[in-house]
Design an enzyme around this catalytic site. Structure first.
Site, mmCIF file in Angstrom:
data_model
loop_
_atom_site.group_PDB
_atom_site.id
_atom_site.type_symbol
_atom_site.label_atom_id
_atom_site.label_comp_id
_atom_site.label_asym_id
_atom_site.label_seq_id
_atom_site.Cartn_x
_atom_site.Cartn_y
_atom_site.Cartn_z
ATOM 1 N N CYS A 190 -35.455 39.014 86.075
ATOM 2 C CA CYS A 190 -35.691 40.198 85.232
ATOM 3 C C CYS A 190 -35.875 41.436 86.097
ATOM 4 C CB CYS A 190 -36.944 40.022 84.382
ATOM 5 S SG CYS A 190 -36.885 38.622 83.285
HETATM 6 C C1 BEZ Z 1 -36.635 35.225 86.022
HETATM 7 O O1 BEZ Z 1 -36.577 36.352 85.528
HETATM 8 O O2 BEZ Z 1 -36.605 35.069 87.230
HETATM 9 C C2 BEZ Z 1 -36.713 34.017 85.128
HETATM 10 C C3 BEZ Z 1 -37.396 34.079 83.934
HETATM 11 C C4 BEZ Z 1 -37.436 32.951 83.129
HETATM 12 C C5 BEZ Z 1 -36.801 31.781 83.525
HETATM 13 C C6 BEZ Z 1 -36.098 31.745 84.708
HETATM 14 C C7 BEZ Z 1 -36.053 32.870 85.521
#
Ligand code: BEZ
Length: 280
Positions: A107
């Site tokens: 994100c």
């Molecule tokens: C991330 O943003 O790194 C992430 C969020 C939820 C699941 C897997 C990765």
């Protein structure tokens, strides 16, 4: 002769006894219980109803939002203050993109890329709004990290969708992922949805990625360009099209209209397949 109890016998009914006054400790405990019950009742009344979890026997709610629908309006909180979708859009296009949680690595890359693309979006008259499930306070701390790590300034709003209200409205939840990574939760995971809304507030495109796959913002810009061009000219964009590339004439256009609509010319490959140079 039947015997009867003497009428003078003391009754065992407590109603004839005056109750002993409670000790100060008991009175204090009762008052504490009364206060706790009042606090509990007040807290329960301010809770939003939660979406059903998989153990709920009813089917989970699914958004019925479709392309061409008018996007539902909503109020929310963001790190920039209260937010109303329609007021924020005014006469702009809008990209609404959702996230599983704050302080997550993938994100973070997406939010930084969106911040870096701000001038590209503004040039297209597009506003961008993110959504994540944590509080405004967490958003503020996370934005500091995103800016420091990526050398960007994040100026667009991030909705604090703590009860998944907006995520439910826009169908951004993955219902088979409840209480999973990244944070323990009783609510379904908010995944990586992109809703592109036109200035008429209608849903022009919806793209959904799983939490484990970061989005391509080049693709999001490409879709916006395609949508905005096809709104202005009678064209569609082909597979792997890039801004500036040739376009396809809409099958609904009559041959007699071609010269006026496509002054750069049209190549008729088949009667049903007509190609025209980039119209601008
Ligand atoms: C991330 O943003 O790194 C992430 C969020 C939820 C699941 C897997 C990765």
């Amino acid at each position: 002769m039947a015997s009867s109890a003497p009428s003078t016998a003391p009754s065992s009914s407590s109603s004839t006894l005056s109750p002993a006054p409670p000790s100060p400790e008991v009175a204090e405990l009762r008052e504490r219980i009364r206060q706790l019950e009042a606090a509990l009742a007040q807290a329960s009344s301010s809770l939003h109803p939660l979406p059903p979890t998989p153990s709920t026997p009813t089917a989970p709610p699914h958004s019925t939002l479709r392309l061409g629908d008018v996007a539902p309006n909503f109020d929310a909180l963001t790190q920039l203050g209260p937010f109303n979708l329609y007021a924020h859009m005014a006469d702009h296009w809008l990209v609404l993109f959702s996230h599983p949680a704050d302080f997550t690595p993938v994100c973070t890359t997406e939010l930084a890329r969106a911040a870096a693309l701000q001038s590209e979006l503004t040039a297209r008259k597009v506003k961008i709004v993110a959504l994540s499930v944590d509080s405004v306070e967490h958003h503020v701390q996370w934005i500091r990290d995103i800016e420091a790590i990526n050398g960007v300034q994040l100026t667009y709003p991030i909705i604090a969708d703590v009860d998944r209200r907006v995520a439910s409205l826009y169908g951004m939840l993955q219902h088979d992922l409840v209480g999973q990574h990244p944070l323990p939760s009783t609510l379904p995971l908010t995944v990586r949805s992109v809703h592109i809304l036109g200035s008429d507030r209608k849903v022009k495109a919806m793209i959904v990625y799983p939490a484990s796959t970061g989005r391509s913002f080049d693709e999001i810009l490409r879709v916006i360009d395609s949508l905005q061009l096809s709104e202005k000219y009678q064209i569609a964009t082909p597979c792997e099209w890039k801004y500036g590339g040739s376009c396809m004439v809409l099958p609904s256009v009559k041959d007699s209209e071609l010269p006026a609509l496509f002054p750069k010319g049209v190549t008729i490959v088949r009667p049903w397949l007509k190609v025209t140079p980039f119209p601008e």
